[in-house]
Every structure is written in C-alpha cells, then in structure tokens.
Enzyme design. Structure first.
Site, short mmCIF file in Angstrom:
data_model
loop_
_atom_site.label_atom_id
_atom_site.label_comp_id
_atom_site.label_asym_id
_atom_site.label_seq_id
_atom_site.Cartn_x
_atom_site.Cartn_y
_atom_site.Cartn_z
CE LYS A 126 -3.81 1.93 2.82
NZ LYS A 126 -4.61 1.67 4.05
CB SER A 206 -7.83 3.59 3.24
OG SER A 206 -6.94 3.05 4.22
CB SER A 230 -8.28 0.80 6.35
OG SER A 230 -9.04 1.98 6.41
#
Length: 537
Positions: A126, A206, A230
């Site tokens: 990420k 996210s 997330s």
C-alpha cells in the site's frame, strides 16, 4: 511467546496445505464473453500453475525442485499488471528492480540457501508504506516528490526475508481521513480503483488497491494498513483474506499514520495460509534459514489438520447491513454447525459509546502523528501546511473537495489534554471489555460478524455508504481480526469477520483457515462493467 506461537502456526498451516490441499480447489472463472467477463485471472505463462489458487507453500516446493523460478513468477505477475490492471486501476507503480530481486532469490534457491517462506514471492505494498527507492504518497500530490530516505521497518523485514517488492498500490487518499464524505479507492495520485467483480462498484477503503490487486491476481500477497476497517472491509468487498494483527505485532515505523493507538499494517492474501506466512515476516518471525523452517515442518507433520469440531463461535448478526447479508450469515452459521462448531448469537456491549468516542480521539491523535511524520518528508511540514497545499492544488479536489477532517483535527484538543486522555482511556477499556466479556460469558473461541455489505456504486458526488460497525471493537481495542470469504450476493462478495482476544493472532488464523476451508466461498472475478438490474446502491 507470540512470535513462537505464530511460527508454530505457520508450520502447521504449511503442512496442512501441502498434505490436505487446503484451501480446497476453487471454482473456475466464467468463460470469456459471458456478461463482460474476462478470462480467468489465474491464466498465466506458467505451465501447471493457476495464479488464482496457488499458495506460497506450493510455489516454494516448485522453486525448491527447480520447476519454477522467482524470475518467471515475477514476470507473470508483471505481465498481469500490464494487461489486467488498466481495468481496475489498483497498482500505482511497479518496482523497476523487481526482476533483479527475483534473480537474487533464484540464486539463493540454486544454492539451497533461501531466507524463509517469502523468499522470491512477489508482494505489493500500500502506498502509505515508506520505500526508499519508490515514492510513498498516501495518495496525495503533497508527497509525490522525492521518496522517503529509508524503508519502513516492515519493508526492511520483507527484504531480509527475500520477498520481491513488486510495487505500490493505490489507496483511499490519506487512508480516508481527509473528508467527511470521501470516495473509497480514490486518490489524487492514482485516481479511482474499481472492484474487480463489478467495475462500477467500490472496493471499500482504504487498502482498496491492495485488495483489488489480489482479487485480480496481480501479486501473490499484499500489505495493507488499518485504523478501523481499512484492511478487512476492502478484503471482504473484493473476496480476499485480510488480517488486522494485534496492535504492536507489526512495527508502524515508516507508515503514514492516523493514530498510533489504532494503526497497524497487516497481510492480505487469497488464502489464510499465505496471510499467516506473510504475518510471520511482518512481525519479525520466519526470517531464519531454511533448515529452521524444515525442522518446524517436520514437527508439524505429526499433527492432524485443524477442524471446527468443538469450537464455539459467537454470531454478531448486525441486521443494519440488510436482510440479504443477515441471511448469508445464517447460512454461514449453518455450515459451521454442520462442521461441528457450536454457534451462539451474541451482541458485544458498549458499541454506541465506542461510536461516540472513537472519532474525537482520532482527530487529536492524527494531528500529533501526522505532524511527526511530515517532519521526516519533503513537502508540507505539518498539518496546517498540508491544508494550505490542498487549497492551492485543484487536482486534490477532482473527486471530492472536502478536507473537513484535516480542519477538525487542526482544531482538536492536543493529546496532552486531560479530556482527551480520559476519552482514550475509556475507549480502550470499553472496547477491550466488549470483546473480553463476550468471549468469556459465552466461552467462545471467536466472534463472527459480517465484514461488509455488497459493494455500493462508486460516486464522487455522493461519497461512500460505509457504516460498517463490525471492525470497530477489534480496531479500537488493538485486538486481532480476520476476514475470509463467506459467499456472494449476486455477483458481489461478502466476508465473515472473526475477532479474538488480545495477541490471539495464531489461534485466530488457525480458526480462520478452518472456516475458509469449510465455506469454500471464493470465486474469480468476472470484471463486469455494471449489474444489469442496478443492484444495491
């Protein structure tokens, strides 16, 4: 002690997957040309290997006997990124050194000198995880210049374990902590990530790019981060496995923060075995020599594969997620009971109070922690400068304009304020009690709840439709949670979230592997442009 338990679990899972075929063979994707479908995401130039279903232990067996190289595996994933990712927009950039990393792993394999279970395995990160040789932006143009000076601690561990850092994934900008009505999966740097199952549906946030990339088989594993939901929400929404570890098990050094009191990085994968192996590296274990792993495997070979017989699981229904989700949870509970588990209905207490306290606490913590992080990077030096940057750059407002959370955090009480301290103390107490008391009163091994509703349509003007309370108790308490695929509502995946007590990660992963094997709910995405009847909004 926690790392030793995880190491034992890793050997157990690896042996089980090799000996019994866990996870079980999965359904093939639909034939090309049906409803806008693509060929199977698992198709590749690797003879006899389906990237959708292959596990790390199977890959390592092939690399050990010389029938597969990390270079070939890495090229296969890079090829899939090139051909498949334009449809879902999950990968921001690939690492130009990936094939050199793979070649170094191949040399170690030839020498019989490998570094552990992730040696030669392609991993996506990420883009809020610092990498010294690639930009780390948190999705914001404010950080799109020079890369950080050093790797995040977890990246250092991955490199020492021989993992191939394949690239960086898109995310909800600033991990969805900028606007009151954000659109998950959108960032000014990367644009909008799409759900591979239905392309106009949202991947949740996210860690949206990490989850979507795994669903599309663009890497073997990925790393996401979570403050509250997330990792597990995008994993559930895209039909993959996501593990939010116990707080502190994985170092947060070098990860763009929201709150040190809740933030953690964690593994995302297409099966629990791969997630557990990745956790073993992220948490600092399983980086020893191959002979150590071999001894652990030999010890585990004498054990029987785990089962659900005799396990007690509390079902937290959450009817607010809709009747279809509730019916799927009923079917899930029935399957677990058929496998020998005892399932009882529970409602963890104190949820309303947790909802009242969590957001104000995060505002104060974000101001403290983002200021400390920005001081290490070139660009805005603190939250106030970041707010001004967004006002001055229209590209930061092309999906949604707001930065209300930034502005509220700037005005929030400091973390030295007695009222804030009392608030966080109450949060910690009530969140831990909500889990501990529920587990103890019902003699449970874990609490199960729906991870997510079916994915909503992506809409910048409306924003998300993501009030999903199941992740909050573990997120606020710092306890582990794990989502595995539970089934589908039409074309859209829904996960089941398992939560356990503090630092019970190993037991939770073992239970999750058994649940995954029993439900056998995964199927490959078909990349449908939309749903014919519109479906849920």
């Amino acid at each position: 002690m926690v790392k030793r338990r995880i190491a034992t679990l890793i050997a157990f899972l690896v042996t089980g997957s090799l000996a019994t075929g866990v996870p079980s063979p999965r359904a093939e994707a639909a034939e090309p040309g049906t409803g806008g479908a693509s060929p199977s995401a698992g198709s590749s130039a690797l003879p006899g290997i389906d990237l959708d279903t292959v596990t790390i232990p199977e890959l390592q067996t092939r690399m050990a006997d010389g029938s597969l190289t990390s270079s070939a595996l890495t090229r296969a994933y890079l090829s899939r990124i090139k051909t498949v990712d334009p449809r879902i927009n999950a990968v921001l950039r690939t690492d130009p050194t990936a094939l050199r990393q793979a070649a170094a792993s191949d040399a170690r394999h030839r020498r019989g000198d490998t570094l552990g279970p992730l040696d030669g395995i392609p991993v996506l990160l990420k883009d809020n995880i610092d990498t010294r040789d690639m930009p780390t932006t948190a999705g914001s143009l404010a950080l799109a210049g020079s890369p950080p000076d050093t790797d995040a601690a977890l990246v250092t561990r991955l490199r020492k374990a021989g993992a191939v850092i394949l690239g960086k994934t898109n995310l909800s900008e600033w991990a969805n902590f900028r606007a009151t009505k954000p659109t998950s999966g959108w960032s000014a740097v990367g644009g909008q990530t799409h759900n591979p199952y239905v392309l106009d549906r949202n991947p949740c946030g996210s860690s949206s790019g990490s989850a979507a990339a795994l669903a599309a088989s663009l890497a073997q594993v990925a790393v996401g981060t979570e403050t509250d939901g997330s990792i597990v929400c995008p994993a559930g929404m895209t039909g993959v496995v996501g593990h939010k570890p116990s707080l502190g098990l994985v170092s947060g050094a070098g990860v763009v923060p929201i709150s040190a009191e809740q933030d953690t990085a964690g593994p995302m994968a297409r099966n629990v075995t791969d997630a557990a192996l990745t956790l073993s590296v992220l948490s600092g274990g399983a980086t020893g020599r191959q002979e150590d792993a071999a001894r652990a495997l030999a010890e585990a070979a004498e054990r029987q594969p785990g089962s659900l017989r005799g396990k007690r699981i509390g079902l937290w229904r959450l009817p607010s997620l809709g009747a279809e989700v509730d019916a799927l949870m009923s079917r899930t509970a029935a399957q677990l009971r058929k496998a020998g588990a005892q399932v009882v209905e529970v409602t963890p207490p104190y949820q309303k109070r947790l909802g009242e306290l969590e957001f104000p606490a995060l505002l104060s913590e974000f101001h403290r922690d983002i200021d400390a992080y920005l001081a290490t990077r070139k660009g805005p030096r603190d939250l106030a400068e970041l707010i001004e940057f967004n006002r001055a750059h229209p590209a930061e407002r092309t999906c949604f304009a707001g930065q209300e959370l930034f502005e509220q955090a700037l005005a929030a009480p400091p973390t030295t304020d007695p009222k804030y301290r009392a608030m966080r103390a109450e949060l910690k107490d009530l969140s831990q009690r909500s889990i501990d008391e529920t587990l103890a009163a019902n003699h449970l091994d874990a609490i199960a709840a729906p991870t997510n509703p079916p994915a909503w349509t992506t809409d910048c003007a409306r924003g998300d439709n993501d009030v999903i309370p199941s992740s909050t108790p573990a997120a606020v308490a710092g306890y582990p949670s794990l989502t595995v695929p539970a089934g589908f509502l039409g074309e859209l995946p829904v996960g089941v979230l398992l939560t356990a007590g503090n630092h019970q990660d190993a037991k939770l992963l073992a239970l999750g592997a058994a649940v995954e094997h029993r439900l056998d709910a995964w199927r490959a995405p078909r990349y449908l442009p939309t749903l014919g009847d519109g479906g849920p909004r």
